[in-house]
Design a protein around this motif. Sequence first.
Motif, PDB file in Angstrom:
ATOM      1  N   GLU A 605       0.832  -1.205   0.000  1.00  0.00           N
ATOM      2  CA  GLU A 605       0.000   0.000   0.000  1.00  0.00           C
ATOM      3  C   GLU A 605       0.862   1.249   0.000  1.00  0.00           C
ATOM      4  OE1 GLU A 605      -3.342   1.839   2.936  1.00  0.00           O
ATOM      5  OE2 GLU A 605      -3.409  -0.296   2.478  1.00  0.00           O
ATOM      6  N   GLU A 606       0.478   2.174  -0.860  1.00  0.00           N
ATOM      7  CA  GLU A 606       1.220   3.432  -0.968  1.00  0.00           C
ATOM      8  C   GLU A 606       0.495   4.547  -0.234  1.00  0.00           C
ATOM      9  OE1 GLU A 606       4.141   4.188  -2.286  1.00  0.00           O
ATOM     10  OE2 GLU A 606       4.544   2.121  -2.808  1.00  0.00           O
ATOM     11  N   ALA A 607       1.069   5.734  -0.297  1.00  0.00           N
ATOM     12  CA  ALA A 607       0.463   6.888   0.367  1.00  0.00           C
ATOM     13  C   ALA A 607      -0.953   7.106  -0.148  1.00  0.00           C
ATOM     14  CB  ALA A 607       1.306   8.136   0.118  1.00  0.00           C
ATOM     15  N   ALA A 608      -1.870   7.369   0.753  1.00  0.00           N
ATOM     16  CA  ALA A 608      -3.271   7.528   0.375  1.00  0.00           C
ATOM     17  C   ALA A 608      -3.540   8.909  -0.187  1.00  0.00           C
ATOM     18  CB  ALA A 608      -4.165   7.291   1.599  1.00  0.00           C
ATOM     19  N   SER A 609      -4.701   9.026  -0.845  1.00  0.00           N
ATOM     20  CA  SER A 609      -5.060  10.294  -1.455  1.00  0.00           C
ATOM     21  C   SER A 609      -5.970  11.118  -0.558  1.00  0.00           C
ATOM     22  CB  SER A 609      -5.771  10.034  -2.793  1.00  0.00           C
ATOM     23  OG  SER A 609      -6.932   9.246  -2.591  1.00  0.00           O
ATOM     24  N   PHE A 610      -6.084  10.738   0.733  1.00  0.00           N
ATOM     25  CA  PHE A 610      -6.912  11.502   1.639  1.00  0.00           C
ATOM     26  C   PHE A 610      -6.399  12.927   1.770  1.00  0.00           C
ATOM     27  CE2 PHE A 610      -7.960   7.264   3.619  1.00  0.00           C
ATOM     28  CZ  PHE A 610      -9.295   7.294   3.263  1.00  0.00           C
ATOM     29  N   GLN A 611      -7.312  13.878   1.844  1.00  0.00           N
ATOM     30  CA  GLN A 611      -6.948  15.272   2.030  1.00  0.00           C
ATOM     31  C   GLN A 611      -6.987  15.609   3.519  1.00  0.00           C
ATOM     32  OE1 GLN A 611      -5.829  17.199  -0.246  1.00  0.00           O
ATOM     33  NE2 GLN A 611      -6.210  15.869  -1.979  1.00  0.00           N
ATOM     34  N   PRO A 612      -6.168  16.546   3.969  1.00  0.00           N
ATOM     35  CA  PRO A 612      -6.216  16.964   5.372  1.00  0.00           C
ATOM     36  C   PRO A 612      -7.595  17.530   5.715  1.00  0.00           C
ATOM     37  CG  PRO A 612      -4.249  17.811   4.281  1.00  0.00           C
ATOM     38  CD  PRO A 612      -5.121  17.260   3.207  1.00  0.00           C
ATOM     39  N   ARG A 613      -7.940  17.450   7.003  1.00  0.00           N
ATOM     40  CA  ARG A 613      -9.233  17.945   7.473  1.00  0.00           C
ATOM     41  C   ARG A 613      -9.026  18.820   8.700  1.00  0.00           C
ATOM     42  NH1 ARG A 613     -12.792  12.728   8.333  1.00  0.00           N
ATOM     43  NH2 ARG A 613     -14.505  14.229   8.383  1.00  0.00           N
ATOM     44  N   LEU A 614      -9.796  19.897   8.794  1.00  0.00           N
ATOM     45  CA  LEU A 614      -9.691  20.829   9.913  1.00  0.00           C
ATOM     46  C   LEU A 614     -10.982  20.772  10.728  1.00  0.00           C
ATOM     47  CD1 LEU A 614      -7.979  23.125  11.238  1.00  0.00           C
ATOM     48  CD2 LEU A 614      -9.292  24.720   9.833  1.00  0.00           C
ATOM     49  N   PHE A 615     -10.830  20.724  12.048  1.00  0.00           N
ATOM     50  CA  PHE A 615     -11.977  20.652  12.939  1.00  0.00           C
ATOM     51  C   PHE A 615     -11.894  21.758  13.985  1.00  0.00           C
ATOM     52  CE2 PHE A 615     -11.286  16.433  11.307  1.00  0.00           C
ATOM     53  CZ  PHE A 615     -12.560  15.952  11.034  1.00  0.00           C
ATOM     54  N   GLU A 616     -13.060  22.291  14.344  1.00  0.00           N
ATOM     55  CA  GLU A 616     -13.162  23.235  15.440  1.00  0.00           C
ATOM     56  C   GLU A 616     -13.579  22.458  16.682  1.00  0.00           C
ATOM     57  OE1 GLU A 616     -15.177  27.554  15.852  1.00  0.00           O
ATOM     58  OE2 GLU A 616     -16.598  25.915  15.629  1.00  0.00           O
ATOM     59  N   CYS A 617     -12.845  22.655  17.784  1.00  0.00           N
ATOM     60  CA  CYS A 617     -13.107  21.921  19.023  1.00  0.00           C
ATOM     61  C   CYS A 617     -13.991  22.757  19.939  1.00  0.00           C
ATOM     62  CB  CYS A 617     -11.801  21.593  19.742  1.00  0.00           C
ATOM     63  SG  CYS A 617     -10.607  20.696  18.719  1.00  0.00           S
ATOM     64  N   SER A 618     -15.001  22.127  20.499  1.00  0.00           N
ATOM     65  CA  SER A 618     -15.859  22.814  21.465  1.00  0.00           C
ATOM     66  C   SER A 618     -16.305  21.805  22.505  1.00  0.00           C
ATOM     67  CB  SER A 618     -17.079  23.442  20.774  1.00  0.00           C
ATOM     68  OG  SER A 618     -17.875  22.438  20.164  1.00  0.00           O
ATOM     69  N   SER A 619     -16.761  22.332  23.621  1.00  0.00           N
ATOM     70  CA  SER A 619     -17.228  21.473  24.713  1.00  0.00           C
ATOM     71  C   SER A 619     -18.698  21.743  24.948  1.00  0.00           C
ATOM     72  CB  SER A 619     -16.420  21.743  25.982  1.00  0.00           C
ATOM     73  OG  SER A 619     -16.905  20.953  27.050  1.00  0.00           O
ATOM     74  N   GLN A 620     -19.518  20.736  24.701  1.00  0.00           N
ATOM     75  CA  GLN A 620     -20.960  20.868  24.892  1.00  0.00           C
ATOM     76  C   GLN A 620     -21.416  19.850  25.925  1.00  0.00           C
ATOM     77  OE1 GLN A 620     -22.872  20.422  21.122  1.00  0.00           O
ATOM     78  NE2 GLN A 620     -21.856  22.176  20.188  1.00  0.00           N
ATOM     79  N   GLU A 621     -21.950  20.366  27.039  1.00  0.00           N
ATOM     80  CA  GLU A 621     -22.463  19.511  28.105  1.00  0.00           C
ATOM     81  C   GLU A 621     -21.402  18.499  28.547  1.00  0.00           C
ATOM     82  OE1 GLU A 621     -26.019  17.762  26.634  1.00  0.00           O
ATOM     83  OE2 GLU A 621     -27.063  19.671  26.418  1.00  0.00           O
ATOM     84  N   GLY A 622     -20.144  19.006  28.664  1.00  0.00           N
ATOM     85  CA  GLY A 622     -19.081  18.151  29.161  1.00  0.00           C
ATOM     86  C   GLY A 622     -18.546  17.164  28.147  1.00  0.00           C
TER      87      GLY A 622
END
Length: 778
Positions: A605-622
């Motif tokens: 298996e070679e390097a995958a073609s997945f693209q990077p992903r960005l997420f915003e972190c938040s805390s909801q009800e713990g």
Amino acid sequence: MNNNKGLPAIDSHRDLHIWIIENLKMVPVPEKAYGNFFEKHCYIILHIPQSPKATQEASSDLHYWIGKEASTEAEGAASTFVQHLQEELGDRTVQHREVQGHESECFHSYFHPGVIYRKGGLASDVKHVETNMYNIQRLLHIKARKHVSATEVELSWNSFNKGDIFLLDLGMVMIQWNGSKTSISEKSRGLVLTCSIRDRERGGRAQIGIVDDGVEVTDPTHIMEAVLGCRVGSLHAAMPTKSINQLQKANVRLYHVYEKGKDLVIQELATRPLTQDLLQEEDCYILDQGGFKIYLWQGRMSNVEEKKAAFSRAVGFIRAKGYPTYTNVEVVNDGAESAAFKQLFRTWTRELGRKKLDRTGKSIQVKLDVGKLHSQPELAAQLRMVDDGSGKVEMWCIQDSRRQPVDSKHHGQLCSSNCYLVLYTYQKLGRIQYILYLWQGHQATEEEIKALHSNAEELDHLYQGALVQEHVTVGSEPPHFLAIFQGQLVIFQGSTGHHGKGQPASVPRLFHVQGTDGYNTRTMEVSARASSLNSSEVFLLVTAGVCYLWFGKGCNGDQREMARTVVTVISGNDKETVLEGQEPPHFWEALGGRAPYPSSKRLPEEAASFQPRLFECSSQEGCLVLSEVVFFRQGDLDKYDIMLLDTWQENNQSCEEVVKSGVSHLGTESAISGIPAVNLPAIKDTQDISEMELGPRVGGRSASNSSSSVSLVDSESLPPERLRYRAVEDLPQGVDPTRKEFYLSDADFQDIFGKSKKEFYGMAKWKQQQEKKKLGFF
């Protein structure tokens, strides 16, 4: 496009196209009006990736948007047009059904300032959005949380609440009113939308005023009262945002959709954990994410009629389940699945970005041409390779909480019970750059891991904060880390690594060689037993007298060549090549006897073609909640948030890097700590508003009012005595207490710090803090 189906021409060089459904036809929306949506209409939005990250295999996204007052005829026409467009665009198109106020993350990503919901419908003889329209009175209710939206509401104080932002738009004057419960981040996001409306619809010539509820700013308040009347009584609290039940989102169910005679059957197939092999290419499936979102997956061999009925089946499923009518629907085709869809499965076979087919249709491997890294930035970005790995390498092993230099002849020889620092120095555009890799063995103790990080900080201080730090764990080494060792990376079990090389091997040791060239190869010691073998791979078995090079039946010539290269690092014993099925008795004796092992043949298996992903972190009800930012850019790094950048890795492991946006010199269209306000002369009636002009301004502030209740503009400056040695509560309103020095004029900054702002912010963070403490700005 097919004119027989009433489809418009599409410019493939533009990333975004928007059409409004008017008189059951697709009418293009002018670019200046993008982000404006009339509630009585339906729209079609097509996004074609244009960025360097987008490969030829990248999927397009096709949405149809339903206004809350749109007719069923308009919705039906939009759905039909979307289906025709999908047929023309091909199977690498992801389709979405969007409902006003409940749009997907993907939809909102196209409109960075925010979306505006406009009342009513669009008359055929009126432009979608008139530019330079000054004869206007409207009130926009702005919700400026993660996704910014503005809705036209009644022009009355009754529309206001404490928790949101409202924009009184009077043509030449625009007043942003911020509720007392709104955060700095919400105020700044609201201001970005306000500025966007001014620039797009008024040619940048309208005047913007800011009113913070509870803070008296006389002139803008008088204007609001002239239009809305005097405010009586207290405002009500904002309507609470309905939070998504995260546990419900995790309740994933897969349904098989098929026809039985004249009946449509939807049969529950599986619940979590889901595996990819449940999806058969000749069938269609519905994946229900707890009623939060509905996916309809279409196999590549499913028939055309099934594909045409995708949306109607999904909507029928929503009704049958009793889900809200606004439930989001995404239709994905086999081979063009979105990352959000793939992540709902326990495993997903990655598409190999560098495989090709030979003349017989057989899949073959294509070697990476590292020489293209400089000429093809998109390739370098995809592989996370800053260069070809030929720079300077320094390496330290953490021992007794200190870093001990590793001799260059042992570079790349790591022990799983230890931690290492690897400093890589290279040049880019004539400037020296540094990457500090922190490699952590999976058998390392907590003390060693702490020492690894403290020594990394010491090195960072020595290099004045110029080091880019990257954390690396066993088996998940990024491509560039592998490249700097040119295929010679060997990971030994325990603490006996290069120290034991050349000594008699009293206990057999087995090494798994993974890779096909000097830029993707790692060798890991595994348990010395037969079950560790694999017919598709290459292994090195080191015994007291001989080192066996075992070649599985499914391995290729590149794998065998890398094994011959790396074997000299592992053992100085005599070498003996062994082909699978022709092993001598001593080979099996050293492994404790024969045992079953994986024997299926497959290409490495070679390097995958997945693209990077960005997420915003938040805390909801713990509960920690990650919200994806689709088609992200640097401007999405909000300095008030914690963001997570997922860049993926080999072996289906994700590399998660916490990115906290640093405080930087931002303009008014970015997140800023101070919100600008203007000082406007009092008026007696609304007719005077369109004729008002700004008075003379001195030093970036209005000469008529210098009250501290007026928030600051980023480009303004304050005298040193109002900032220096001041407690937080004594600072002027709108000043970020962590960046007092920023509000100095350039001349004052130079006098006090002895350098320009550019030079100062180019220094290491810890050096900035030291100077700020010494000079009274900390």
